[in-house]
Write an enzyme that holds these catalytic residues in place. Structure first.
Site, short mmCIF file in Angstrom:
data_model
loop_
_atom_site.label_atom_id
_atom_site.label_comp_id
_atom_site.label_asym_id
_atom_site.label_seq_id
_atom_site.Cartn_x
_atom_site.Cartn_y
_atom_site.Cartn_z
N ARG A 180 94.37 -64.21 16.79
CA ARG A 180 95.42 -63.97 15.79
C ARG A 180 95.06 -64.69 14.49
NH1 ARG A 180 100.07 -65.29 13.28
NH2 ARG A 180 101.97 -64.08 13.65
N ASP A 204 103.57 -53.48 19.04
CA ASP A 204 104.95 -53.94 19.02
C ASP A 204 105.89 -52.74 18.93
OD1 ASP A 204 106.33 -56.77 18.73
OD2 ASP A 204 107.55 -55.30 17.66
N ARG A 263 104.66 -59.21 28.03
CA ARG A 263 104.05 -60.10 27.03
C ARG A 263 102.88 -60.90 27.60
NH1 ARG A 263 107.17 -61.32 22.24
NH2 ARG A 263 108.51 -59.53 21.96
O1 CP3 Z 1 103.54 -57.29 26.50
C1 CP3 Z 1 102.47 -57.37 25.86
O2 CP3 Z 1 101.58 -58.21 26.09
C2 CP3 Z 1 102.19 -56.28 24.83
C3 CP3 Z 1 102.59 -56.54 23.51
C4 CP3 Z 1 104.06 -56.58 23.08
C5 CP3 Z 1 104.46 -57.35 21.97
N1 CP3 Z 1 105.77 -57.07 21.72
C6 CP3 Z 1 103.59 -58.24 21.20
C7 CP3 Z 1 104.21 -59.32 20.41
C8 CP3 Z 1 105.18 -55.89 23.56
C9 CP3 Z 1 105.32 -54.97 24.76
C10 CP3 Z 1 106.25 -56.20 22.67
C11 CP3 Z 1 107.59 -55.61 22.80
C12 CP3 Z 1 108.67 -56.10 21.94
N2 CP3 Z 1 108.60 -56.51 20.63
C13 CP3 Z 1 110.04 -56.15 22.33
C14 CP3 Z 1 110.58 -55.69 23.66
C15 CP3 Z 1 110.35 -56.67 24.73
C16 CP3 Z 1 111.20 -57.91 24.66
O3 CP3 Z 1 110.60 -58.98 24.54
O4 CP3 Z 1 112.43 -57.79 24.72
C17 CP3 Z 1 110.78 -56.66 21.24
C18 CP3 Z 1 112.27 -56.90 21.21
C19 CP3 Z 1 109.86 -56.86 20.17
C20 CP3 Z 1 110.17 -57.33 18.79
C21 CP3 Z 1 109.50 -58.60 18.51
N3 CP3 Z 1 108.14 -58.74 18.30
C22 CP3 Z 1 110.10 -59.86 18.37
C23 CP3 Z 1 111.59 -60.15 18.50
C24 CP3 Z 1 109.08 -60.76 18.07
C25 CP3 Z 1 109.25 -62.22 17.73
C26 CP3 Z 1 109.71 -62.98 18.90
C27 CP3 Z 1 108.56 -63.60 19.59
O5 CP3 Z 1 108.40 -63.43 20.81
O6 CP3 Z 1 107.86 -64.30 18.87
C28 CP3 Z 1 107.86 -60.06 18.10
C29 CP3 Z 1 106.51 -60.62 17.87
C30 CP3 Z 1 105.49 -60.39 18.91
N4 CP3 Z 1 105.23 -59.19 19.50
C31 CP3 Z 1 104.57 -61.36 19.44
C32 CP3 Z 1 103.77 -60.70 20.38
C33 CP3 Z 1 102.63 -61.26 21.17
C34 CP3 Z 1 104.46 -62.81 19.00
C35 CP3 Z 1 104.17 -62.84 17.55
C36 CP3 Z 1 102.97 -63.59 17.06
O7 CP3 Z 1 101.86 -63.58 17.59
O8 CP3 Z 1 103.21 -64.16 15.97
#
Ligand code: CP3
Length: 374
Positions: free
Chosen positions: A54, A91, A41
């Site tokens: 964003r 994602d 992330r």
């Molecule tokens: O790593 C990176 O920089 C690349 C981008 C990336 C995102 N999600 C962007 C994101 C990656 C590799 C992921 C993987 C992901 N997404 C996982 C596996 C890794 C882990 O953290 O366990 C999972 C379970 C998800 C599902 C997901 N997406 C959740 C549960 C959430 C909300 C929780 C949170 O952290 O806010 C997201 C949203 C998300 N995906 C954000 C980002 C930058 C934040 C959302 C936003 O900008 O509003």
């Protein structure tokens, strides 16, 4: 003959154009001068420039589905920090979105599906989607590769079949995984059908990312660790392994290494390490020195600083980074990629990341000192 010459030319162009391949070499357990670093992330809300992009995009999906925006945020952490890899901005939940489950992210909330899988009929209707629905991801990969201009390699990724199924059945994040575990215990046949479809889709999806230019791939099994022993093997690892076995192993004349990360999977390390991936991601509960011995350096490791260590101030960050590097020790025939043990928190001060990267770069060369395999 002509075809051969064309192929050779492509290989050399592909190999020469990458200026920093330390990350790819460490995953293959080849000699490197220092321990490469990237952070799960690394492009995200702890960076003010991410929040600004964003806001311009209007929503998370607006960001992820626009290749120019996705490329912009992928490159943001690399402009600030001396990182050794970029990760595609997307994602894991784009896959079930392409299957028709209707993904949305409300500001300040996690992901939600409009049509979660709750009944036998829902599950029976599920199919491997047409990958052209994910063309925006493959386009983002090619735009990012062009903009990276060979500076560092680009990581593609997907969720594990089980982790993605958690969201497909629960409809959102969960504290207790009650719905998916109810399905697992009451109707394992339904869950196996979802997992088979997810595995097939994920293998095709990662291979399409590789063909579009991803130079390594990572499978995030964020929730496999919530399963009971034996059920983890049947419902998570078995399907992750199916994905890994179908992956393209070489592209652009170079190996495409794979990483499997099961959060909370430390007790199954030997089994995860034999799934065919080049590297295993570890969370912070695992001792790296013991992990190396358990698998006799048959895979590289990625990890494993507690993301919360970044809240301890500069001297704590430096001390904890050294603790991780000391635990791995002399790299020898192993491979180590420095990372966090899970994604970076949105509240992390960016300065702490600069300190982390600086400490890995200055402290790690001593562990790469024996000049082997060079
Ligand atoms: O790593 C990176 O920089 C690349 C981008 C990336 C995102 N999600 C962007 C994101 C990656 C590799 C992921 C993987 C992901 N997404 C996982 C596996 C890794 C882990 O953290 O366990 C999972 C379970 C998800 C599902 C997901 N997406 C959740 C549960 C959430 C909300 C929780 C949170 O952290 O806010 C997201 C949203 C998300 N995906 C954000 C980002 C930058 C934040 C959302 C936003 O900008 O509003």
């Amino acid at each position: 003959m002509h075809a051969l010459r064309v192929t050779l030319k492509r290989i050399s162009v592909g190999a020469i154009s990458l200026k920093n391949d330390v990350f790819l070499r460490a995953l293959k357990r080849e000699a490197v001068p220092y321990t490469p670093t990237w952070l799960m992330r690394q492009a995200g809300r702890y960076l003010p420039e991410y929040n600004a992009t964003r806001a311009r995009a209007g929503s998370f999906m607006g960001l992820a589905q626009n290749p120019a925006y996705a490329a912009e945020v992928t490159l943001q952490p690399l402009k600030r920090f001396n990182l050794d890899a970029a990760i595609l901005f997307s994602d894991i939940l784009t896959v079930p979105d392409a299957m028709g489950l209707g993904l949305s992210f409300a500001q300040g909330e996690g992901p939600r599906f409009a049509h979660p899988l709750r009944t036998e009929q829902d599950v029976n209707k599920l199919e491997v989607p047409d990958l052209s629905k994910l063309q925006y991801v493959f386009d983002a990969v090619s735009v990012i590769r062009t903009e990276l201009d060979g500076r560092v390699p680009l990581i593609g990724f997907a969720g594990s079949p089980f982790t993605v199924a958690c969201y497909m059945v629960e409809g959102k994040g969960s504290d207790d995984y009650r719905l998916i575990k109810s399905m697992l215990y009451a109707r394992p046949d339904l869950l196996h059908r979802i997992l088979q479809i997810n595995a097939q889709t994920t293998a095709q999806y990662l291979n399409a990312q590789i063909k579009a230019g991803a130079q390594a791939v990572m499978i995030f099994d964020s929730w496999g660790g919530v399963l009971a022993d034996q059920l983890f093997q049947q419902f998570s690892l078995h399907y992750t392994k199916q994905v890994v076995q179908q992956l393209i192993k070489e592209h652009e004349g170079r190996a495409v290494p794979s990483i499997v990360f099961t959060k909370g999977g430390g007790q199954w390390l030997e089994q995860i390490a034999s799934c065919g991936a080049d590297a295993v991601g570890l969370d912070w509960t695992v001792d790296l020195s013991g992990a190396r011995k358990r698998v006799a350096d048959s895979v590289a490791f990625q990890g494993n600083l507690d993301p919360m260590a970044l809240f301890g101030g500069e001297s704590a960050v430096r001390a904890e980074v050294r603790r991780v590097l000391d635990a791995f020790g002399e790299v020898g025939r192993g491979g180590h990629v420095f990372n966090l043990g899970h994604g970076i928190s949105q509240f992390t001060p960016p300065e702490a990341v600069a300190v982390l990267v600086d400490e890995v770069r200055s402290y790690s060369p001593q562990f790469h000192g024996d000049g082997r395999k060079s």
